[in-house]
Design a protein around this motif. Structure first.
Motif, short mmCIF file in Angstrom:
data_model
loop_
_atom_site.label_atom_id
_atom_site.label_comp_id
_atom_site.label_asym_id
_atom_site.label_seq_id
_atom_site.Cartn_x
_atom_site.Cartn_y
_atom_site.Cartn_z
N SER A 94 36.27 45.05 54.38
CA SER A 94 35.98 44.74 52.90
C SER A 94 34.95 45.69 52.50
CB SER A 94 35.51 43.29 52.60
OG SER A 94 34.44 42.88 53.46
N SER A 99 31.71 42.26 57.23
CA SER A 99 32.53 42.89 56.22
C SER A 99 33.78 43.21 57.29
CB SER A 99 31.88 44.46 55.76
OG SER A 99 31.56 44.98 56.81
N GLN A 149 42.75 42.40 45.60
CA GLN A 149 41.44 42.83 45.13
C GLN A 149 41.39 43.36 43.89
OE1 GLN A 149 41.98 43.83 48.79
NE2 GLN A 149 41.02 41.68 48.72
N ASN A 150 42.67 43.29 43.04
CA ASN A 150 42.63 44.08 41.87
C ASN A 150 41.93 43.20 40.61
OD1 ASN A 150 44.18 43.80 38.91
ND2 ASN A 150 44.09 45.91 39.88
N THR A 151 41.26 43.84 39.97
CA THR A 151 40.41 43.26 38.68
C THR A 151 40.65 43.95 37.49
OG1 THR A 151 38.56 44.56 38.99
CG2 THR A 151 38.60 42.35 40.36
N LYS A 157 47.95 38.53 39.25
CA LYS A 157 48.09 39.14 40.47
C LYS A 157 49.50 38.98 40.96
CE LYS A 157 43.35 38.86 42.08
NZ LYS A 157 42.26 38.33 42.97
N GLN A 197 45.40 40.15 53.80
CA GLN A 197 44.38 40.71 53.29
C GLN A 197 43.72 41.77 54.22
OE1 GLN A 197 41.35 37.71 52.23
NE2 GLN A 197 42.85 35.93 52.45
N ARG A 198 42.81 42.61 53.60
CA ARG A 198 42.36 43.69 54.34
C ARG A 198 41.41 43.07 55.50
NH1 ARG A 198 38.09 45.75 49.52
NH2 ARG A 198 37.11 43.87 49.21
N ASP A 238 41.98 48.47 55.32
CA ASP A 238 41.06 48.05 53.96
C ASP A 238 42.30 47.87 53.03
OD1 ASP A 238 42.53 50.77 53.21
OD2 ASP A 238 40.29 51.84 53.77
N SER A 239 41.95 48.05 51.69
CA SER A 239 42.93 47.64 50.54
C SER A 239 44.10 48.56 50.50
CB SER A 239 42.21 47.81 49.32
OG SER A 239 41.06 47.06 49.32
#
Length: 509
Positions: free
Chosen positions: A423, A435, A320-322, A337, A419-420, A447-448
């Motif tokens: 979301s 979600s 999920q990192n941006t 990533k 993955q989570r 979650d994350s």
């Protein structure tokens, strides 16, 4: 934001107030998306017998635990003073209160009616079990919080998080209490850091939670411990040091709280040796963790459990990192990533290395102490199948390793992460059915940054095995029997059933 724990009154005027059985419950919402139950209307109710009389507890308050000697209704009808009978009384009571409505049962505690401050009971059967440790006091963050942050703030996390837990069901301290019959006093708050987070931005907690989601910081382990020593103990001294273990699990918030702050995460990870690099932060955090042990030791504690960190580089936070943007990789998302995962793994290993060294030093410095170091890094590695040579793989622990797999690939490098499942955010205005993943009971991460309730059940097994290997409690069952027990609870949470289960703890030899 510092959140002080409430405490019972030791004033003589309160001594005649009877202790009562208090039950944590919440209503199930059948309209929740997928197979995940929503839960709201969190309430604590006092247990009653079939005639509507409240159930009273006779006992002594020691170190923040109520040592139960007998139980009876307010009409003097005796009741078996055991953990299972108390839970049955809660289940019967909430069923009578709400009729046929589906309800969830969380903690079962002791409380006085005019205070309603929850105290964990320790029953006669547990004190005579032969275990060296019959109770545990826990300090930690959202990986350990069993609804305390939600209870204090009454804001988040909201459904589909389960009754204020940062997960989709019970979390590991609850599983540990259920599995072993141990009295558990959990003082963890979501967002707590190992060291004082003065260097972090100082927005108010709610605003920060809205802004950065799962990366807020709310307080410190130091505050949790000082509250315990100054507000819970009499004269600041621990009376039952021989049968009480003190567990500390923290550190992740000192590192991942920097993730959403543009620019800071890149310097933090890419220049570990610099003043703003992660090594200095790790050393500061671990030094504080060691100091927490010394503080408890000075108050009389002698049994300690320290838990290292699971690999932050294998969490959904990477996918999920941006914000992480090393200049030589910032134009390729997969490469960026992959580098982030590598850096976070390096950070985690450094934390765990420094923590192991600190534990060895504590063992030498604190005569008469016993300190267990629980390895969460290797434990989580087994759960997500990072070791192909391991005799057990994710499916053996109840997971579907392919359903939420996310693969990063760049110039011959390849890394598969989980993955989570959820979301969404902590404070959703409406709950989007899309979600939540189709099978949360087989997912590793909710979650994350937070595990699912199944993963929490395995973390309780990991901690319990550490206690058993040290000879502090009796052994837990093998992996196969424990998996069946976990899945029964996970399935009943998913279905919204309020049915209960007996402890899985092995019988005395």
């Amino acid at each position: 934001m510092q959140i002080h724990a409430p405490t019972v009154s030791h004033k003589p005027a309160m001594q005649d107030e009877p202790w009562l059985v208090r039950c944590e419950t919440a209503r199930v919402h059948d309209d929740a998306p997928g197979n995940v139950t929503g839960a709201s209307n969190l309430a604590w109710v006092f247990a009653e017998d079939e005639r509507g009389h409240r159930i009273e507890i006779d006992g002594k308050l020691v170190d923040g635990f109520l040592e139960v000697t007998a139980m009876h209704s307010s009409s003097a009808q005796p009741i078996d003073a055991s953990r299972m009978k108390t839970r049955e009384a809660c289940l019967d009571s909430i069923s009578r209160i709400e009729g046929s409505q589906q309800l969830m049962l969380g903690w079962v505690m002791a409380a006085r009616a005019r205070e309603e401050i929850n105290i964990p009971p320790v029953y006669p059967e547990e004190r005579t079990s032969g275990d060296k440790v019959t109770r545990m006091v826990i300090f930690g963050d959202s990986l350990t919080d069993t609804g305390r942050l939600k209870q204090r703030l009454r804001i988040f996390p909201l459904k589909p998080y389960w009754i204020g837990r940062f997960s989709n069901g019970p979390v590991w301290p609850e599983y540990l209490a259920m599995a072993t019959g141990m009295g558990v006093q959990n003082l963890a708050y979501g967002g707590a850091s190992a060291a004082d987070p003065d260097a972090l931005p100082g927005e108010r907690l709610l605003g920060r939670a809205r802004q950065v989601g799962q990366f807020f910081v709310s307080g410190t382990i130091e505050l949790q411990i000082s509250d315990y020593l100054e507000r819970t103990l009499r004269d600041g001294k621990i009376e039952r040091a021989d049968t009480t273990a003190f567990l500390i699990w923290a550190g992740a918030n000192d590192y991942i709280s920097k993730e959403p702050i543009s620019g800071l995460i890149t310097t933090f990870l890419s220049s570990p040796e610099g003043e703003a690099g992660y090594k200095a932060v790790v050393e500061r955090a671990v030094t504080q963790l060691g100091q927490h042990v010394r503080t408890l030791y000075a108050a009389g504690a002698r049994r300690f459990v320290m838990v290292n960190l699971p690999d932050l580089g294998r969490t959904p936070i990477v996918l999920q990192n941006t914000t992480y943007a090393p200049k030589h990789l910032e134009n390729n998302d997969a490469a960026r990533k992959l580098d982030l995962a590598h850096r976070l793994t390096e950070l985690t290993r450094y934390h765990n290395q420094i923590l192991a060294t600190a534990v060895e030093q504590l063992r030498m410095d604190l005569p008469g102490s016993g300190i267990i170091l629980v390895d969460a890094f290797e434990h989580f590695k087994r759960l997500y199948g990072a070791d192909d040579r391991a005799p057990l793989q994710p499916a053996d622990y109840g997971y579907d390793p392919t359903a939420l797999a996310g693969t990063l690939s760049y110039e011959g490098q390849r890394l598969t992460l989980q993955q989570r499942c959820y979301s969404g955010i902590y404070i959703p205005v409406t709950l989007d059915p899309n979600s939540i993943c189709p099978n949360p009971d087989q997912a590793l991460f909710w979650d994350s940054v937070h595990p699912t309730t199944l993963t929490h059940c395995w973390q309780a097994w990991n901690v319990g095995n550490g206690l058993a290997e040290a000879g502090w409690i009796r052994p837990l069952p093998d992996q196969r029997a424990y998996l069946a027990w976990c899945q029964t609870i996970v399935n009943r949470v998913t279905l919204g059933s309020a049915e209960d289960l007996p402890p899985v703890h092995a019988a005395p030899h």
